[in-house]
Motif scaffolding. Structure first.
Motif: not given
Length: 341
Positions: A273-297
């Motif tokens: 469902a998120l295949a058409h989505c790009l992650a614009g950036h990784v924020s300084a909020e600690p959970g964001h990088r972990r979340l992007l890793e889970r989503l493989e973005k």
């Protein structure tokens, strides 16, 4: 929309419609990759810019995609969990910031202007905060679907790319709760300072997330049910906008932690469902990088931003524009009379 997702009368009906969403155009992507191999540069020398150009080609269905219309949407909502003292700023700030967006005075206004995106803000029942998720569900199924429809309806079908952002005092707590309920772990794995919570504020935030996750154990891992349990309306609207974009083959640039946590709800529904989505950036909020890793973005940028509002997505739009400028504007070896490999 080319695909009729809304209105759906239930989560079950919406899930059943997701299989009809269009996929990646492999032929257009292959043609775009072939063009990249003929441009006057060593193969792969523009790195991810080449990949972004091919990504855009596959979703727009053309070997030479362009961005004539870039739409940025900011959704705003208020949250009942603020009753637990998780927010350093009062909820009135949400209303005040919406007015600031509309007046053109916020950071995202300037960044959208610089990157060439048309910005709109949609306030979602700010006078009626969602329920306190430590005491019960934040929203009913009907309320979630209604907010998703609002998000979907806000999408310009003629846009070539969609940027998504949010505003809502207390919504970093909601995002951390969503991530915890979707992917597991402890509240401390996902919670961050948000708009600047101090030590006591962080303690209240973590306690609220733990209480909410314990209360709503039965829905863990079920994206739409988790969204109803924890809210908020702006997160639901983001989900609706992402699905509307997919139905119209519009690539999406996600913003930071809160926006990505909302999008993650859809990832649990299957069908890429998120295949058409790009992650614009990784924020300084600690959970964001972990979340992007889970989503493989893999994010396009890492600038230590943590503002929200769609600000990171707006900056990342410049990268996408640069990728397409090179892809479409460069000469091939043959056109330039340059000897190839």
């Amino acid at each position: 929309m080319d695909v009729s997702l809304f209105p759906a009368v239930s989560f079950a009906e919406l899930r059943g419609r997701l299989a009809a969403l269009p996929g990646f155009d492999a032929m257009a992507a292959t043609a775009a990759r072939g063009r990249q191999e003929q441009l006057t540069k060593p193969p792969g020398s523009l790195g991810r810019l080449e990949d972004v150009a091919v990504f855009m080609a596959g979703w727009r269905g053309t070997a030479r995609p362009e961005i004539n219309t870039a739409q940025a949407l900011v959704f705003a909502g208020n949250h009942g969990v603020c009753a637990q003292g998780v927010n350093p700023y009062p909820q009135e700030v949400t209303v005040q910031m919406v007015a600031n967006f509309e007046a053109g005075g916020a950071a995202v206004n300037q960044l959208c202007r610089a990157s060439g995106a048309a910005l709109s803000v949609l306030a979602l029942a700010l006078d009626r905060p969602t329920g306190d998720f430590t005491q019960g569900p934040a929203m009913s199924e009907a309320e979630v679907l209604a907010a998703m429809v609002q998000g979907a309806d806000a999408v310009d079908k003629n846009a070539d790319i969609l940027l998504l952002g949010e505003m809502g005092i207390g919504n970093s707590t909601v995002a951390a709760a969503l991530a915890t309920a979707l992917f597991g772990g402890n509240a401390t794995d996902w919670a961050g300072p948000g708009t600047g919570a101090d030590k006591d504020g962080m303690s209240r935030k973590i306690q609220a997330i733990e209480a909410g996750v314990a209360l709503h154990q039965a829905v863990r891992g079920d994206g739409l049910a988790v969204l109803a349990a924890f809210g908020g309306r702006e997160q639901a609207a983001i989900c609706g906008a992402i699905l509307a974009a997919r139905a119209n083959r519009i690539p999406v640039l996600l913003d930071g932690f809160i926006c990505t946590a909302a999008a993650a709800v859809l990832e649990t529904l299957g069908g890429d469902a998120l295949a058409h989505c790009l992650a614009g950036h990784v924020s300084a909020e600690p959970g964001h990088r972990r979340l992007l890793e889970r989503l493989e973005k893999t994010p396009l940028l890492a600038l230590e931003m943590r503002l929200g509002e769609g600000s990171g997505a707006a900056v990342a739009l410049g990268v996408v524009r640069a990728a397409l400028a090179a892809h479409n504007g460069m000469s091939t070896f043959t056109e330039a009379g340059v000897s190839g490999a």
